[in-house]
Scaffold this motif. Structure first.
Motif, PDB file in Angstrom:
ATOM      1  N   GLY A 171       2.370  20.505  -3.647  1.00  0.00           N
ATOM      2  CA  GLY A 171       2.889  19.168  -3.931  1.00  0.00           C
ATOM      3  C   GLY A 171       3.163  18.403  -2.655  1.00  0.00           C
ATOM      4  N   GLN A 172       3.821  17.289  -2.803  1.00  0.00           N
ATOM      5  CA  GLN A 172       4.124  16.425  -1.660  1.00  0.00           C
ATOM      6  C   GLN A 172       5.135  17.102  -0.744  1.00  0.00           C
ATOM      7  OE1 GLN A 172       2.662  13.450  -0.877  1.00  0.00           O
ATOM      8  NE2 GLN A 172       1.304  13.878  -2.591  1.00  0.00           N
ATOM      9  N   LEU A 173       4.864  17.030   0.556  1.00  0.00           N
ATOM     10  CA  LEU A 173       5.765  17.639   1.536  1.00  0.00           C
ATOM     11  C   LEU A 173       6.835  16.643   1.965  1.00  0.00           C
ATOM     12  CD1 LEU A 173       3.212  19.499   3.826  1.00  0.00           C
ATOM     13  CD2 LEU A 173       4.622  20.460   2.016  1.00  0.00           C
ATOM     14  N   THR A 174       7.969  17.190   2.322  1.00  0.00           N
ATOM     15  CA  THR A 174       9.070  16.380   2.842  1.00  0.00           C
ATOM     16  C   THR A 174       9.389  16.831   4.261  1.00  0.00           C
ATOM     17  OG1 THR A 174      10.799  17.906   2.109  1.00  0.00           O
ATOM     18  CG2 THR A 174      10.061  16.229   0.509  1.00  0.00           C
ATOM     19  N   SER A 175      10.210  16.066   4.944  1.00  0.00           N
ATOM     20  CA  SER A 175      10.624  16.459   6.294  1.00  0.00           C
ATOM     21  C   SER A 175      11.435  17.750   6.243  1.00  0.00           C
ATOM     22  CB  SER A 175      11.407  15.334   6.973  1.00  0.00           C
ATOM     23  OG  SER A 175      12.492  14.935   6.176  1.00  0.00           O
ATOM     24  N   ASP A 176      12.137  18.013   5.154  1.00  0.00           N
ATOM     25  CA  ASP A 176      12.869  19.282   5.013  1.00  0.00           C
ATOM     26  C   ASP A 176      11.906  20.464   4.919  1.00  0.00           C
ATOM     27  OD1 ASP A 176      15.333  18.006   5.091  1.00  0.00           O
ATOM     28  OD2 ASP A 176      15.534  17.916   2.901  1.00  0.00           O
ATOM     29  N   ASP A 177      10.785  20.282   4.203  1.00  0.00           N
ATOM     30  CA  ASP A 177       9.768  21.345   4.132  1.00  0.00           C
ATOM     31  C   ASP A 177       9.250  21.672   5.523  1.00  0.00           C
ATOM     32  OD1 ASP A 177       9.866  21.430   1.295  1.00  0.00           O
ATOM     33  OD2 ASP A 177       8.352  19.843   1.158  1.00  0.00           O
ATOM     34  N   ILE A 178       8.991  20.631   6.283  1.00  0.00           N
ATOM     35  CA  ILE A 178       8.451  20.818   7.634  1.00  0.00           C
ATOM     36  C   ILE A 178       9.498  21.446   8.543  1.00  0.00           C
ATOM     37  CG2 ILE A 178       7.629  19.574   9.670  1.00  0.00           C
ATOM     38  CD1 ILE A 178       6.117  17.740   7.622  1.00  0.00           C
ATOM     39  N   ALA A 179      10.726  21.018   8.417  1.00  0.00           N
ATOM     40  CA  ALA A 179      11.800  21.610   9.224  1.00  0.00           C
ATOM     41  C   ALA A 179      11.910  23.111   8.942  1.00  0.00           C
ATOM     42  CB  ALA A 179      13.120  20.911   8.944  1.00  0.00           C
ATOM     43  N   GLY A 180      11.642  23.502   7.720  1.00  0.00           N
ATOM     44  CA  GLY A 180      11.723  24.910   7.343  1.00  0.00           C
ATOM     45  C   GLY A 180      10.704  25.803   8.033  1.00  0.00           C
ATOM     46  N   ILE A 181       9.532  25.268   8.357  1.00  0.00           N
ATOM     47  CA  ILE A 181       8.530  26.126   9.000  1.00  0.00           C
ATOM     48  C   ILE A 181       8.886  26.448  10.441  1.00  0.00           C
ATOM     49  CG2 ILE A 181       6.608  25.423   7.521  1.00  0.00           C
ATOM     50  CD1 ILE A 181       5.522  23.826   9.932  1.00  0.00           C
ATOM     51  N   SER A 182       9.763  25.640  11.041  1.00  0.00           N
ATOM     52  CA  SER A 182      10.119  25.908  12.443  1.00  0.00           C
ATOM     53  C   SER A 182      10.942  27.176  12.581  1.00  0.00           C
ATOM     54  CB  SER A 182      10.836  24.710  13.066  1.00  0.00           C
ATOM     55  OG  SER A 182      12.056  24.486  12.414  1.00  0.00           O
TER      56      SER A 182
END
Length: 150
Positions: A44-55
């Motif tokens: 689904g659509q990614l959010t900045s929180d999703d991206i922050a999680g991969i770090s």
């Protein structure tokens, strides 16, 4: 933006860096980032929180996070645009479409000095067997490159 779109951006960035003969550690970092994004981010659509999680995943650093956020916000990664502007259109198209190994593209451009679509096609046609290019793949490359000549 979906995770596959982001992963494809990192695939492209790693290919462009390979073609440009950039630092192999950077290349591997972005290849790794593409794999991590595909396997760890939600559908689904990614959010900045999703991206922050991969770090928080080992091997994913600040650069990947920043480039991911940049793509989320702007729809592009500036480093990819910079690399695109540094290379001839035909070379970029070959890297973008992933029809030939990036090291071969680099050899064609950096070592052989070939930039014109017709020169590149001639080079590939004469070395078709050595490069293990099928006729179908060679035809795709030829139509792609000769399209930019017209």
């Amino acid at each position: 933006m979906r995770k596959e779109e982001l992963a494809m951006q990192f695939d492209l960035l790693s290919r462009l860096l390979k073609v440009n003969r950039d630092n192999p550690f950077k290349v591997r970092t972005y290849e790794f980032a593409a794999r991590v994004i595909r396997s760890n981010l939600p559908s689904g659509q990614l959010t900045s929180d999703d991206i922050a999680g991969i770090s928080s995943i080992k091997g994913i650093g600040k650069a990947v996070k920043e480039k991911s956020l940049e793509f989320l916000e702007c729809g592009k990664i500036n480093k990819t645009s910079e690399l695109k502007n540094m290379m001839p259109a035909a070379i970029y198209l070959l890297a973008f479409h992933d029809l030939i190994d990036p090291e071969v593209i680099s050899f064609i451009w950096k070592d052989m000095g070939l930039e014109e679509p017709s020169e590149i096609v001639d080079f590939l046609v004469t070395r078709k067997e050595n490069l293990k290019l099928s006729q179908d793949r060679l035809s795709k490359i030829e139509s792609l490159l000769l399209e930019i000549q017209t």
